[in-house]
Design an enzyme around this catalytic site. Structure first.
Site, PDB file in Angstrom:
ATOM      1  N   HIS A  18       0.839  -1.205   0.000  1.00 47.31           N
ATOM      2  CA  HIS A  18       0.000   0.000   0.000  1.00 47.31           C
ATOM      3  C   HIS A  18       0.878   1.262   0.000  1.00 47.31           C
ATOM      4  O   HIS A  18       0.628   2.212  -0.726  1.00 47.31           O
ATOM      5  CB  HIS A  18      -0.901   0.023   1.251  1.00 47.31           C
ATOM      6  N   LYS A  42     -18.032  -6.655   7.655  1.00 54.01           N
ATOM      7  CA  LYS A  42     -16.734  -7.324   7.564  1.00 54.01           C
ATOM      8  C   LYS A  42     -15.977  -7.116   8.873  1.00 54.01           C
ATOM      9  O   LYS A  42     -15.714  -5.975   9.260  1.00 54.01           O
ATOM     10  CB  LYS A  42     -15.956  -6.702   6.393  1.00 54.01           C
ATOM     11  N   ARG A  91      -1.917  -6.252  -8.332  1.00 51.01           N
ATOM     12  CA  ARG A  91      -0.822  -7.211  -8.173  1.00 51.01           C
ATOM     13  C   ARG A  91      -0.889  -8.287  -9.238  1.00 51.01           C
ATOM     14  O   ARG A  91       0.092  -8.628  -9.870  1.00 51.01           O
ATOM     15  CB  ARG A  91      -0.907  -7.877  -6.787  1.00 51.01           C
ATOM     16  N   SER A 129      -2.723  -8.146   2.905  1.00 49.39           N
ATOM     17  CA  SER A 129      -3.078  -7.911   4.315  1.00 49.39           C
ATOM     18  C   SER A 129      -3.520  -9.193   5.020  1.00 49.39           C
ATOM     19  O   SER A 129      -3.245  -9.373   6.209  1.00 49.39           O
ATOM     20  CB  SER A 129      -4.190  -6.865   4.414  1.00 49.39           C
TER      21      SER A 129
HETATM   22  P1  ADP Z   1      -9.799  -3.913  -0.171  1.00 52.18           P
HETATM   23  O1  ADP Z   1     -10.422  -4.553   1.021  1.00 52.18           O
HETATM   24  O2  ADP Z   1     -10.559  -2.752  -0.718  1.00 52.18           O
HETATM   25  O3  ADP Z   1      -9.311  -4.859  -1.246  1.00 52.18           O
HETATM   26  P2  ADP Z   1      -7.062  -3.671   0.630  1.00 52.18           P
HETATM   27  O4  ADP Z   1      -6.588  -2.997   1.867  1.00 52.18           O
HETATM   28  O5  ADP Z   1      -6.894  -5.144   0.591  1.00 52.18           O
HETATM   29  O6  ADP Z   1      -8.536  -3.212   0.467  1.00 52.18           O
HETATM   30  O7  ADP Z   1      -6.366  -3.024  -0.623  1.00 52.18           O
HETATM   31  C1  ADP Z   1      -6.506  -1.672  -1.003  1.00 52.18           C
HETATM   32  C2  ADP Z   1      -5.887  -1.489  -2.386  1.00 52.18           C
HETATM   33  O8  ADP Z   1      -4.490  -1.753  -2.326  1.00 52.18           O
HETATM   34  C3  ADP Z   1      -6.440  -2.433  -3.448  1.00 52.18           C
HETATM   35  O9  ADP Z   1      -6.476  -1.752  -4.684  1.00 52.18           O
HETATM   36  C4  ADP Z   1      -5.413  -3.538  -3.505  1.00 52.18           C
HETATM   37  O10 ADP Z   1      -5.392  -4.171  -4.762  1.00 52.18           O
HETATM   38  C5  ADP Z   1      -4.149  -2.731  -3.267  1.00 52.18           C
HETATM   39  N1  ADP Z   1      -3.066  -3.562  -2.724  1.00 52.18           N
HETATM   40  C6  ADP Z   1      -3.103  -4.423  -1.695  1.00 52.18           C
HETATM   41  N2  ADP Z   1      -1.906  -5.007  -1.483  1.00 52.18           N
HETATM   42  C7  ADP Z   1      -1.067  -4.482  -2.431  1.00 52.18           C
HETATM   43  C8  ADP Z   1       0.308  -4.713  -2.792  1.00 52.18           C
HETATM   44  N3  ADP Z   1       1.062  -5.586  -2.141  1.00 52.18           N
HETATM   45  N4  ADP Z   1       0.819  -4.000  -3.827  1.00 52.18           N
HETATM   46  C9  ADP Z   1       0.042  -3.125  -4.508  1.00 52.18           C
HETATM   47  N5  ADP Z   1      -1.259  -2.885  -4.238  1.00 52.18           N
HETATM   48  C10 ADP Z   1      -1.806  -3.549  -3.218  1.00 52.18           C
END
Ligand code: ADP
Length: 160
Positions: A18, A42, A91, A129
């Site tokens: 992120h 959630k 990703r 995450s």
């Molecule tokens: P959500 O629950 O909306 O998917 P996340 O916190 O999992 O929220 O992710 C927020 C954004 O960050 C999403 O667009 C996700 O694809 C992106 N993201 C998550 N992990 C990574 C990573 N390792 N590299 C790049 N983008 C990421």
């Protein structure tokens, strides 16, 4: 006019993946609002307040990054905050399919808002995450997957 992007997500917790996306997007936008989605259905590991605190710590020296939370539709949050862009990270092709549907629906609801995607750097592709959370829950050391400014020991998660 200021170019404002909203980076919405669960960020449970905020990872290096992120952080990488936000840092690169600072070259594209004047302001980025990292908006933690409050989803009543959630269950999260870190509380909304804890997640906001963690993220604020990472960007404490960067006035162009704001941290907030929201409920409801992302496009409505964008409109309220004068943001014309939704920032998301990609990703894998699985991410793409998921993001495509959301972005197309958002576009149908609010045609003036553009979704912008940044492809992650190869080193960040496996970071997500859910895995980071599982490591923390199991007592492992997840520090290498979160921004260096986050000391995971300072934050307590909620066991479900
Ligand atoms: P959500 O629950 O909306 O998917 P996340 O916190 O999992 O929220 O992710 C927020 C954004 O960050 C999403 O667009 C996700 O694809 C992106 N993201 C998550 N992990 C990574 C990573 N390792 N590299 C790049 N983008 C990421």
């Amino acid at each position: 006019m200021k170019k404002i992007a909203v980076f919405p997500g669960s960020f449970d917790p905020f990872t290096m993946g992120h952080e990488g996306i936000v840092k690169r997007a600072l070259n594209l936008f004047d302001e980025i609002i990292i908006a933690v989605g409050a989803n009543a259905l959630k269950k999260s590991y870190y509380s909304l307040e804890t997640r906001e605190k963690m993220i604020s710590k990472v960007f404490q020296g960067e006035p162009r990054v704001k941290v907030d939370h929201y409920e409801g539709l992302t496009v409505d949050y964008c409109k309220t905050n004068g943001a014309k862009y939704i920032l998301r990270g990609l990703r894998t092709s699985a991410d793409f399919e998921f993001e495509r549907a959301i972005a197309q629906v958002n576009k149908a609801m609010a045609s003036e808002i553009e979704s912008v995607f940044l492809l992650t750097i190869p080193e960040h592709t496996p970071i997500n995450s859910t895995i980071v959370r599982d490591i923390i829950r199991s007592g492992g050391d997840a520090s290498r997957f979160v921004p260096a400014t986050i000391n995971l020991k300072d934050y307590k998660g909620e066991e479900s």
